[in-house]
Design a protein around this motif. Structure first.
Motif, mmCIF file in Angstrom:
data_model
loop_
_atom_site.group_PDB
_atom_site.id
_atom_site.type_symbol
_atom_site.label_atom_id
_atom_site.label_comp_id
_atom_site.label_asym_id
_atom_site.label_seq_id
_atom_site.Cartn_x
_atom_site.Cartn_y
_atom_site.Cartn_z
ATOM 1 N N ARG A 151 -3.058 -9.149 -1.073
ATOM 2 C CA ARG A 151 -3.816 -8.033 -0.530
ATOM 3 C C ARG A 151 -3.958 -8.145 0.980
ATOM 4 O O ARG A 151 -3.868 -7.161 1.717
ATOM 5 C CB ARG A 151 -5.204 -7.968 -1.192
ATOM 6 N N GLU A 152 -4.156 -9.371 1.484
ATOM 7 C CA GLU A 152 -4.313 -9.574 2.914
ATOM 8 C C GLU A 152 -3.051 -9.158 3.662
ATOM 9 O O GLU A 152 -3.112 -8.568 4.758
ATOM 10 C CB GLU A 152 -4.644 -11.038 3.218
ATOM 11 N N GLU A 153 -1.880 -9.478 3.078
ATOM 12 C CA GLU A 153 -0.629 -9.082 3.729
ATOM 13 C C GLU A 153 -0.494 -7.561 3.765
ATOM 14 O O GLU A 153 -0.107 -6.972 4.777
ATOM 15 C CB GLU A 153 0.551 -9.690 2.975
ATOM 16 N N LEU A 154 -0.820 -6.912 2.647
ATOM 17 C CA LEU A 154 -0.664 -5.453 2.576
ATOM 18 C C LEU A 154 -1.593 -4.737 3.550
ATOM 19 O O LEU A 154 -1.252 -3.663 4.072
ATOM 20 C CB LEU A 154 -0.933 -4.969 1.145
ATOM 21 N N LEU A 155 -2.757 -5.301 3.822
ATOM 22 C CA LEU A 155 -3.693 -4.655 4.740
ATOM 23 C C LEU A 155 -3.226 -4.692 6.183
ATOM 24 O O LEU A 155 -3.849 -4.089 7.061
ATOM 25 C CB LEU A 155 -5.074 -5.288 4.614
ATOM 26 N N THR A 156 -2.123 -5.400 6.457
ATOM 27 C CA THR A 156 -1.539 -5.397 7.808
ATOM 28 C C THR A 156 -0.376 -4.422 7.910
ATOM 29 O O THR A 156 0.199 -4.263 8.977
ATOM 30 C CB THR A 156 -1.038 -6.803 8.173
ATOM 31 N N PHE A 157 -0.029 -3.745 6.797
ATOM 32 C CA PHE A 157 1.140 -2.868 6.753
ATOM 33 C C PHE A 157 0.726 -1.419 7.034
ATOM 34 O O PHE A 157 -0.446 -1.058 6.997
ATOM 35 C CB PHE A 157 1.785 -2.918 5.374
ATOM 36 N N ASP A 158 1.769 -0.627 7.306
ATOM 37 C CA ASP A 158 1.575 0.817 7.258
ATOM 38 C C ASP A 158 2.380 1.356 6.070
ATOM 39 O O ASP A 158 3.090 0.617 5.392
ATOM 40 C CB ASP A 158 1.951 1.506 8.570
ATOM 41 N N ILE A 159 2.280 2.661 5.834
ATOM 42 C CA ILE A 159 2.885 3.247 4.638
ATOM 43 C C ILE A 159 4.398 3.072 4.608
ATOM 44 O O ILE A 159 5.006 2.915 3.555
ATOM 45 C CB ILE A 159 2.488 4.757 4.531
#
Length: 611
Positions: A151-159
């Motif tokens: 989840r932490e990695e995904l929160l640094t991404f954009d769509i």
């Protein structure tokens, strides 16, 4: 003209774009060169190629028109617009001049679905939340498992790190989603290991604390196919016909009920348009209904569909706008009216048959409520009372039934049930006279309400005839008894005394008199008993005169006896005398006179017999 808030376009008679302004290009995502290569039906989802000529002709006649339309941008976004159209001639060429105003922000509150589910870390669904800058601000564990990221990695991404094929630029895509509220489309996702997989993405625009967000619900193709199968199964189990129709009026989905009712295979129906099966609505009328749906109206109307074998099915249609596979479409639910229409016709026929039977009855029929008010009446009942049917509808039972008082009648109505009852009544007619009536009554409960049915027969004439027959029998019996008894008498005195005695015995009266009447009309008392001298004198004054007696004996006249008419050989009542019998005496065709026998009822005091 190239600037401003309006999107400006000029269209030629063949539907080709002749001019667009800069605002139009920015909103639609085309360059001006690309736009001039398009035709209007490539952009305007509200206009079909086969209806352009009719629209062109109509606008040419009217000069100015206004309507709502749906435009598709280059990247596939669909947005609503309000358009004013002016038909004009520019440089010798006829064209339509369109002024469009983007009404996305106006339409969004009506089309935007409410997102009411609480999204938390414990949700079992795959959910992402994206902000206006395309950044991931929330992600569920299901998405982490699906993509292989924490989840932490995904929160640094954009769509775009997760779904690379998401439409660009994000700002335009954001505006589109904010305008239409929700959208479903197919794309692919990219896992942490670099593998890609097909996915169907459902997105919803929401607002939280005055900030806009996009909620993304990714479903793998397997999940989407399963959901669509379940949805299709549910729709096919409906007893109503379900159509999904595009903006041109073409069917893009039908359920099993439609296939069975119309007799067409599904693939054939999906190549047809609404006006191919609707026998009442023209293609233009159907397109107008679709435009009204697109403006947010939900319509309910009746029409009829033609089946493959040529038969006609009356239907009730309820239509509204939905998004189907990411595009605006019309959902029409058709409910068959054949059974309802037939039931309604059968009911009308049954009511007519019963009305004919009721009005054709020789008996009077009236239906009352428990309070004695008239609910229904036939013509014979109204005729019996001398009223019109309209007048009877304003009456209550005590207005005509004088057998009992109001309270007694109400108690009788209350006690009546469906077992029924019979009674004899006395009815008062409109002119104040009374008639004798036999009534058959019952009170069934219909629809939870008590109805009192009365079938009434006027027996006044029948009762009069029965009484006359009884009186005639009594008279004949008296004559026979007198004749038989007198035949055994030896002298005139015996005859007279026997006649007096039999008259009193037979009638039960205590007074009698016999008077002889000569052809000249003179009369004298031959014998009497129980009468006063005044009563004998009164009878003498009633004796007929000679000429009347002569006509009477020939059967040419009746003789007035007090207040009663005396026909030949008839015994009738007279105020003083209970019975009076006048017998003519005729011999050799000549009138010899007559005998009058009269009796009077018993009196409290005894009068001395004088023979």
């Amino acid at each position: 003209m190239c600037n401003g808030h309006y999107l400006i376009e000029r269209i030629g008679p063949d539907g080709r774009y002749l001019y667009v302004n800069d605002a139009w290009c920015v909103r639609h995502g085309y360059s001006r060169e690309e736009a001039l290569a398009l035709r209007i039906w490539d952009v305007d989802k509200s206009t079909a190629e086969d209806e352009w000529h009719a629209k062109w002709t109509r606008r040419k006649e009217l000069g100015l028109a206004g309507e709502s339309v749906w435009h598709r941008t280059k990247d596939g976004e669909v947005f609503p617009a309000q358009v004013e159209v002016l038909h004009m001639n520019v440089e010798g060429q006829d064209c339509d001049f369109f002024l469009l105003r983007d009404i996305t922000e106006h339409e969004a509150p009506r089309s935007r679905p409410r997102f009411t589910r609480h999204v938390g870390n414990d949700t079992q669904d795959a959910v992402l939340c994206i902000d206006r800058n395309s950044r991931v601000v929330f992600v569920s564990d299901a998405v982490s498992s699906q993509l292989g990221y924490s989840r932490e990695e995904l929160l640094t991404f954009d769509i775009y790190d997760i779904y690379p094929e998401t439409p660009r630029p994000w700002e335009i895509h954001w505006r589109r989603l904010a305008g239409i509220g929700s959208l479903t489309y197919a794309t692919f996702g990219r896992r942490k290991d670099g593998t890609e997989f097909p996915v169907e993405v459902s997105v919803n625009y929401i607002e939280h604390n005055h900030q806009g967000y996009i909620l993304v619900f990714p479903h793998t193709v397997m999940e989407s196919e399963q959901a669509e199968r379940e949805h299709r199964q549910l729709v096919n189990e409906l007893r109503d016909g379900v159509f999904v129709i595009d903006s041109t009026g073409r069917f893009i989905m039908v359920n099993e009920c439609v296939v069975q009712a119309l007799g067409y295979p599904e693939h054939e129906l999906l190549s047809m348009k609404v006006h191919d099966i609707d026998i009442h609505l023209s293609a233009e009328e159907i397109r107008e209904l679709i435009r009204r749906n697109q403006r947010g109206e939900t319509l309910l109307f009746e029409t009829a569909h033609k089946t493959r074998d040529g038969s006609v099915l009356p239907v009730e249609i309820k239509s509204s706008t939905i998004f189907y596979r990411g595009e605006p479409a019309t959902l029409a639910v058709a409910r068959g009216l054949r059974e309802r229409k037939q039931a309604e016709q059968d009911l009308r026929d049954e009511i007519l048959r019963r009305r004919i039977l009721i009005n054709g009855s020789s008996d009077g029929i009236v239906v009352l409520d428990p309070q004695g008010r008239v609910r229904e009446v036939n013509r014979q009942f109204a005729h019996m009372l001398g009223y019109s049917t309209e007048e009877v509808m304003g009456l209550r039972i005590w207005d005509w039934d004088v057998t009992y008082g109001k309270e007694e009648l109400l108690n009788i109505l209350d006690a009546l049930d469906d077992k029924g009852d019979r009674c004899k009544s006395l009815f008062r007619t409109k002119d104040g006279s009374t008639i004798e009536v036999e009534t058959s009554a019952n009170a069934p409960v219909i629809g939870g309400e008590k109805h009192v049915f009365l079938v009434c027969r006027d027996v006044t004439q029948r009762n009069r005839m029965e009484r006359a027959i009884i009186e005639e029998k009594e008279r004949l019996s008296l004559l026979n008894t007198v004749a038989v008894t007198m035949s055994h008498c030896l002298t005139a005195s015996d005859v007279l005394r026997t006649g007096i005695r039999l008259a009193c015995k037979t009638t039960g009266h205590d007074g009698a008199i016999i008077r002889a009447i000569s052809p000249e009309g003179r009369s004298r008392t031959m014998a009497s008993a129980g009468l006063t001298q005044q009563e004998r004198a009164q009878l003498a004054k009633l004796m007929p005169r000679a000429e009347m007696l002569k006509r009477f004996t020939k059967g040419q006249a009746s003789i007035r006896f007090g207040e009663s008419e005396i026909a030949q050989g008839r015994s009738l009542s007279e105020p003083t005398f209970a019975n009076a019998l006048l017998v003519p005496l005729v011999g050799r065709g000549e009138t010899l006179g007559a005998l009058c026998l009269a009796t009077r009822k018993k009196r409290p005091s005894t009068v001395k017999q004088d023979v």
